[in-house]
Design an enzyme around this catalytic site. Structure first.
Site, PDB file in Angstrom:
ATOM      1  N   CYS A  78      34.883  -1.875  51.243  1.00 10.20           N
ATOM      2  CA  CYS A  78      34.000  -2.802  50.533  1.00 10.20           C
ATOM      3  C   CYS A  78      34.536  -4.235  50.658  1.00 10.20           C
ATOM      4  O   CYS A  78      34.602  -4.758  51.761  1.00 10.20           O
ATOM      5  CB  CYS A  78      33.806  -2.362  49.083  1.00 10.20           C
ATOM      6  SG  CYS A  78      32.370  -3.147  48.293  1.00 10.20           S
ATOM      7  N   HIS A  99      31.297   2.616  49.962  1.00  3.88           N
ATOM      8  CA  HIS A  99      32.383   3.252  49.212  1.00  3.88           C
ATOM      9  C   HIS A  99      32.508   4.717  49.632  1.00  3.88           C
ATOM     10  O   HIS A  99      31.751   5.561  49.142  1.00  3.88           O
ATOM     11  CB  HIS A  99      32.109   3.170  47.710  1.00  3.88           C
ATOM     12  CG  HIS A  99      32.292   1.810  47.142  1.00  3.88           C
ATOM     13  ND1 HIS A  99      33.529   1.338  46.731  1.00  3.88           N
ATOM     14  CD2 HIS A  99      31.418   0.804  46.928  1.00  3.88           C
ATOM     15  CE1 HIS A  99      33.389   0.104  46.273  1.00  3.88           C
ATOM     16  NE2 HIS A  99      32.119  -0.251  46.393  1.00  3.88           N
ATOM     17  N   GLU A 142      34.675   6.825  48.763  1.00  2.00           N
ATOM     18  CA  GLU A 142      35.085   7.620  47.598  1.00  2.00           C
ATOM     19  C   GLU A 142      33.905   7.952  46.686  1.00  2.00           C
ATOM     20  O   GLU A 142      34.028   8.795  45.791  1.00  2.00           O
ATOM     21  CB  GLU A 142      36.192   6.893  46.823  1.00  2.00           C
ATOM     22  CG  GLU A 142      35.750   5.744  45.946  1.00  2.00           C
ATOM     23  CD  GLU A 142      35.493   4.435  46.681  1.00  2.00           C
ATOM     24  OE1 GLU A 142      35.299   3.424  45.990  1.00  2.00           O
ATOM     25  OE2 GLU A 142      35.493   4.423  47.933  1.00  2.00           O
TER      26      GLU A 142
END
EC number: 4.3.2.10
Length: 203
Positions: A82, A184, A186
């Site tokens: 990011c 992202h 994650e």
């Protein structure tokens, strides 16, 4: 060998969610702001949310910027997520013109699209050029974005994946051992975990 990934703490990222994702795939990672610990690691993750100038200022405060530039240039696997991806570039126009880490050529610019800004939510990937961290990721895979600025690349050969949002927005970029991930991983389910596992396997 006890491989380990350093997740850089510079007060600009959701560090725990990144670490939990690495824990989930069985990758050994640790959070640190210590240059010596970063140097001892086998790979580096630079996460980040917030404004580009604040992030660069924070990295420079204790010399982390120089450490990660040296480690990346010496061939250590390195990925920015990011805002961390945007910091890899030469400069950004966010708030005020600010120099970045200069690891990948290009400039961060304000998004220009008829769609809502920030670009927030799930979007699909186009993959014009494969790279190591995209192994097993198919065209059309959905990943989770939150950003208002995008990377304008100096060399289109650094572009590995992009999404369409009224314009083409780089989603994955790379140069040698250095990777940038605008979304992202994650927060991107199995696709995101696959990308993080691929990064872990570079060590």
């Amino acid at each position: 060998m006890n491989k380990k990934i350093a997740i850089i703490d510079y007060d600009m990222g959701n560090l725990l969610s990144v670490k939990k994702a690495f824990d989930y795939i069985g990758a050994n990672s640790f959070i640190t702001s210590d240059s010596k610990e970063i140097e001892k690691s086998d790979a580096i993750i630079l996460p980040g949310v917030g404004a580009f100038p604040d992030a660069m200022s924070s990295l420079k405060e204790n010399g982390i910027d120089k450490t990660i530039i040296n480690e990346a240039k010496n061939g250590k696997p390195f990925a920015g997520i990011c805002l961390g991806m945007q910091l890899l570039f030469d400069e950004s126009e966010e708030v005020t013109n600010t120099k970045g880490l200069g690891l990948i050529g290009g400039k961060i610019r304000k998004m220009k699209t008829e769609f809502k800004i920030p670009h927030m939510g799930w979007n699909s990937l186009n993959i014009p050029r494969e790279c190591n961290i995209l192994k097993g990721v198919s065209k059309g895979s959905y990943v989770y974005f939150v950003h208002s600025y995008y990377a304008e690349l100096a060399d289109k050969n650094n572009l590995n994946a992009y999404c369409d949002y009224g314009t083409k927005l780089p989603a994955v970029v790379s140069y040698k051992n250095i990777f940038g991930i605008q979304f992202h991983p994650e927060k991107s389910g199995e696709i995101g975990l696959t990308i993080l596992k691929n990064f872990w396997e570079l060590i």
